[in-house]
Scaffold this active site. Structure first.
Site, PDB file in Angstrom:
ATOM      1  N   GLU A   1      -7.048  -7.576  -0.575  1.00 45.22           N
ATOM      2  CA  GLU A   1      -7.507  -7.741   0.855  1.00 45.22           C
ATOM      3  C   GLU A   1      -8.973  -7.206   0.786  1.00 45.22           C
ATOM      4  O   GLU A   1      -9.405  -5.933   0.708  1.00 45.22           O
ATOM      5  CB  GLU A   1      -6.754  -6.218   1.640  1.00 45.22           C
TER       6      GLU A   1
ATOM      7  N   GLU B   1       0.762  -1.310  -0.164  1.00 45.87           N
ATOM      8  CA  GLU B   1      -0.011  -0.065  -0.038  1.00 45.87           C
ATOM      9  C   GLU B   1       0.901   1.211   0.142  1.00 45.87           C
ATOM     10  O   GLU B   1       0.549   2.260   0.676  1.00 45.87           O
ATOM     11  CB  GLU B   1      -0.943   0.017   1.106  1.00 45.87           C
TER      12      GLU B   1
HETATM   13  C1  GAL Z   1      -4.273  -2.643   5.094  1.00 44.66           C
HETATM   14  C2  GAL Z   1      -3.021  -3.118   5.237  1.00 44.66           C
HETATM   15  C3  GAL Z   1      -3.130  -4.507   6.141  1.00 44.66           C
HETATM   16  C4  GAL Z   1      -3.880  -4.215   7.310  1.00 44.66           C
HETATM   17  C5  GAL Z   1      -5.132  -3.862   6.932  1.00 44.66           C
HETATM   18  C6  GAL Z   1      -6.052  -3.263   7.905  1.00 44.66           C
HETATM   19  O1  GAL Z   1      -4.164  -1.269   4.883  1.00 44.66           O
HETATM   20  O2  GAL Z   1      -2.519  -3.456   3.987  1.00 44.66           O
HETATM   21  O3  GAL Z   1      -1.913  -4.982   6.374  1.00 44.66           O
HETATM   22  O4  GAL Z   1      -3.312  -3.161   8.004  1.00 44.66           O
HETATM   23  O5  GAL Z   1      -5.106  -2.605   6.493  1.00 44.66           O
HETATM   24  O6  GAL Z   1      -6.475  -4.347   8.743  1.00 44.66           O
END
Ligand code: GAL
Length: 821
Positions: free
Chosen positions: A248, A179
């Site tokens: 994600e 990110e």
């Molecule tokens: C994203 C990040 C993950 C985790 C998630 C929130 O921004 O890539 O590693 O932190 O947010 O759980």
């Protein structure tokens, strides 16, 4: 047209056996295993469970319809000291990857090595911060050198074990950075150069599988940019010839000390996934599929809790979180069944207006359809190829043959499992545990103010302690003469602090303690204190509760007592300030009980069983107990304690802080899945201890014989209520629409009774079902009892023939059941 560069990247990715080539098909698809376009993946982070749990977690992932397991790699855990590596126990990355391989699943390896992940310092080792001329995540020589060193080491290790798909192994994708696109703006031109360097460096490692960069719109080719978020159906990769990938999909959210417990509804997660595939998605990963536990000091933050449950499809302990797990499994199976049409079909869309649309994937062999209704408040009735369909608000219907709806994201047919905790049933286990105790030896610091190093300055805790401990003493001796202008007034100790938790002492007397409110880590602590003429010892204990893990330059967020520190004398008309910041400060990292390993099973130290004190700060407690019988997951209830650390047979199960209550407002028992989700939308646990129960993995326990629990209590608490419990299914319920199959399972235990059953239009929800206005004429409870009671699971067709025909005025009928386990 498939871009030449992408083809080159992917042709390099030659694989043997089951792990075939990834190529770009139709400009968007990722094709693996011949024709695979629907790639479903779930995050399971190896250090957040134990190696003994891995096979079961991964197997449940596979049974849940996943094709792949994703994990980050945790640099600070593997390289706690520069060039000294640790891959033991739950850090055995290769064993974890091989477990994925054993189950014939794919792997997605997000090396980072910055990972965020609510992990301490985002996965960066703190020694890295303390290297000369260091700047993180930019074109800084020292940083790039260390990042390359670690990344190369991991890649070499994985290659040596032949785990990349290009070598016949399971890993189909690798990730560099994480990110960075979210913060790149803060790094100016250097940020752009850095991301280019990341891409080149990654490519040079020649892993033979594509590299991804998540949330990186300007990812240099051939890096694949991917999306993170609650919804990614609108995402398009920066190269139209590359697959649309979602790294994600947040299945819930994490929790902070003082924060509430977030939930994301099953309907909404399923909706987001179905929408993504409706709109050409290829790869989708659940973050998290199993969240697990932040053991030891691994929680990031500040203030990430020890539990990292995340409301994921598998709960913290590895149990199925139903109905989330089952409803998504059905979705996965259906998406997989449509893989051919999704991969090769010509895509067309019909827009019905009012945010309702149909997407048709048509091949010569057949067609598959999605009907999406993104309206937040109204159901849609559409006409499609001569038939009428109702698409409920905020849902997607799937018709694998474009005729029959087999799935709707808002209609859950999977059971809800109600998990309950049961008291420890070990043999001969007394109700109350017998405790012994020891004081933490702090006299030297309180009375002599002597540490292990001195400096005429207040230093950031990271610099002094290298994150070897949560605890750092800051001590100074102040000689006060009665002629001093500050003398004779009401005197105060005034500290500008960024310590997450602070304990202040003057001449051995506890002046007070303070913990920052979440998010307000810069504060002033001011307390009246008693000083003497002559020498005064000021001892301040600063405690960190996880280092930050997110944001531009998060590595420089101060920790500890950064000052200034004043003594203030106040009279009616006069205030005198004495600045102690440039005094001679003595520092001591850690507490002696930790150094002497009081938590270790081998510790020979003496403990006293007499007059065990309650509510005493800085106190060690110890007890023995028998492991709960059976194989269900174990938790320890720490209600009554303040804040500290707990060990089971020497294993650190994490920080505990039951005294810290979640804030009072903003919880809801009802949760509307309709409309976009956000982390505060559906929370529970208001006004309760943020975390009361702590996971004790079975592998930490001796099934026979004694087990030891050691607590280090920092604030003061009462251990009398501590007890062990097991977690299992207490009851299950379901509300299944007609023409579907009711499947009930007590997850290994027998179904003991049918408490409620109604076929017609039952109302209410699990635990409070009621009969509706129409009701079948047969005895539904009896029919179900005959088919289910005494069995571990049962499966029943929900039909009017079976239960009798209720007159429901044409409305869809359903069967509601509540069963006890
Ligand atoms: C994203 C990040 C993950 C985790 C998630 C929130 O921004 O890539 O590693 O932190 O947010 O759980």
């Amino acid at each position: 047209m498939v871009s030449l560069r992408f083809l080159v990247c992917c042709l390099l990715f030659l694989a043997s056996s089951v792990y075939a080539t990834i190529v770009s098909h139709d400009g968007r698809a990722i094709t693996i295993d011949g024709n695979r376009r629907v790639l479903l993946s779930g995050s399971i982070h190896y250090p957040r469970s134990t190696p003994e749990m891995w096979p079961d977690l991964i197997k449940k992932g596979k049974e849940g319809g996943l094709d792949a397991i994703e994990t980050y790699v945790f640099w600070n855990a593997h390289e706690p000291t520069r060039r000294q590596y640790d891959f033991s126990g739950n850090l055995d990355l290769i064993r974890f990857l091989k477990t994925i391989q054993d189950q014939k699943l794919y792997g997605v390896l997000r090396i980072g090595p910055y990972v965020c992940a609510e992990w301490n310092y985002g996965g960066f080792p703190v020694w890295l911060h303390n290297m000369p001329d260091m700047e993180f995540r930019t074109t800084n020589k020292a940083f790039m050198n260390e990042m390359q060193n670690f990344t190369t080491m991991i890649v070499d290790m994985v290659k040596k074990n032949k785990l990349f798909a290009s070598q016949g192994g399971p890993i189909i994708l690798a990730q560099i950075e994480n990110e960075y696109g979210n913060v790149i703006g803060s790094y100016g031109e250097m940020g752009k150069a850095y991301i280019q360097w990341c891409a080149n460096m990654a490519q040079s490692l020649d892993v033979g599988v594509p590299w991804i960069m998540c949330q990186q719109d300007d990812a240099p080719q051939p890096m694949l940019n991917t999306c993170n978020g609650y919804y990614c159906d609108n995402f398009e990769p920066n190269n139209a010839n590359t697959p649309k990938m979602w790294t994600e999909n947040w299945t819930g959210w994490y929790q902070n000390w003082g924060g509430k417990n977030p939930h994301r509804t099953t309907e909404d997660v399923a909706f987001s996934v179905a929408r993504f595939f409706q709109r050409g998605g290829t790869f989708q990963n659940y973050y998290m599929y199993h969240g697990g536990t932040n053991f030891g000091r691994t929680a990031g933050g500040p203030y990430i809790t020890t539990s990292y449950d995340y409301d994921a499809p598998l709960d913290e302990f590895g149990n199925l979180n139903q109905p989330k797990y089952g409803h998504l499994k059905q979705l996965h199976d259906i998406l997989h069944s449509m893989e051919k049409t999704l991969t090769y079909g010509n895509v067309s869309t019909i827009d019905f207006g009012n945010f309702v649309s149909a997407t048709i994937y048509k091949t010569e062999g057949g067609s598959s359809c999605f009907f999406g209704n993104v309206n937040e408040s109204s159901d849609a009735t559409i006409n499609f190829q001569g038939e009428t369909y109702v698409v409920p608000t905020w849902s997607v219907s799937i018709l694998p043959d474009c005729k029959t709806e087999v799935y709707n994201t808002a209609k859950i047919n999977t059971q809800t499992s109600v998990m309950v905790k049961k008291p420890n049933e070990a043999e001969d286990e007394p109700i109350n545990l017998k405790w012994s105790w020891r004081p933490e030896n702090i006299d030297n610091f309180l009375l002599k103010g002597r540490g292990e190093s001195t400096m005429r300055q207040l230093f950031d805790q990271k610099i002094v302690s290298n994150d070897q401990s949560d605890y750092l003493w800051y001590m100074t001796t102040l000689n006060l003469k009665e002629e001093d202008p500050v003398w004779g007034k009401n005197m105060y100790l005034h500290i500008n602090s960024t310590a997450h938790v602070l304990h202040a002492f003057v001449n051995g007397q506890h002046v007070g303690n303070y913990h920052a409110e979440n998010g307000k880590f810069h504060y002033v602590f001011e307390q009246e204190a008693k000083f003497n003429p002559g020498d005064n010892v000021i001892s301040l204990l600063s405690i960190t509760v996880g280092l930050p893990n997110y944001g531009a330059f998060f590595e420089n967020v101060p920790a500890g007592i950064t000052g200034p520190v004043f003594i203030i004398g106040k009279n009616d008309d006069e205030t005198i300030v004495k600045d102690l910041s440039a005094h001679k400060w003595s520092y001591k990292t850690g507490l002696s009980g930790f150094e002497n390993q009081l938590f270790s099973s081998e510790s020979q130290s003496k403990w006293s069983g007499d007059s065990v004190p309650f509510n005493r700060t800085m106190t060690w407690y110890k007890t023995t107990f028998k492991a709960p019988l059976g194989s269900e997951p174990v938790v320890v209830d720490l209600l009554g304690l303040g804040k500290g650390t707990a060990w089971i047979n020497g294993n650190n199960i994490g920080r505990y802080w039951p005294e810290f209550l979640s804030t009072e407002d903003g919880c809801s028992t009802e949760c509307n899945y309709r409309g976009a989700y956000y982390a505060e939308k559906c929370q529970t646990n208001c006004g309760e201890p943020t975390q009361r129960w702590y996971h004790v993995p079975r592998s930490f326990l001796n099934p026979k014989g004694d087990n030891t629990l050691v607590l280090f209590e920092e604030i003061g608490g009462n251990p009398s209520f501590v007890n062990f419990q097991t977690i299992g299914v207490g009851g299950v319920c379901a509300n299944v629409y007609e023409k579907n199959v009711l499947e009930l399972s007590c997850h290994g235990r027998p179904i003991s009774a049918i408490k409620f059953a109604s076929f017609g239009n039952p109302r209410g929800k699990c635990g409070s079902f009621e009969k509706g206005t129409c009701e079948a004429n047969k005895d539904v409870v009896n029919i179900l009892s005959a088919e289910c009671v005494g069995k571990e699971k049962c499966s029943v067709n929900v039909s009017a023939e079976k239960f009798g025909v209720p007159e429901c005025d044409g409305a869809t009928r359903s069967l509601a059941v509540e069963a006890l386990c």
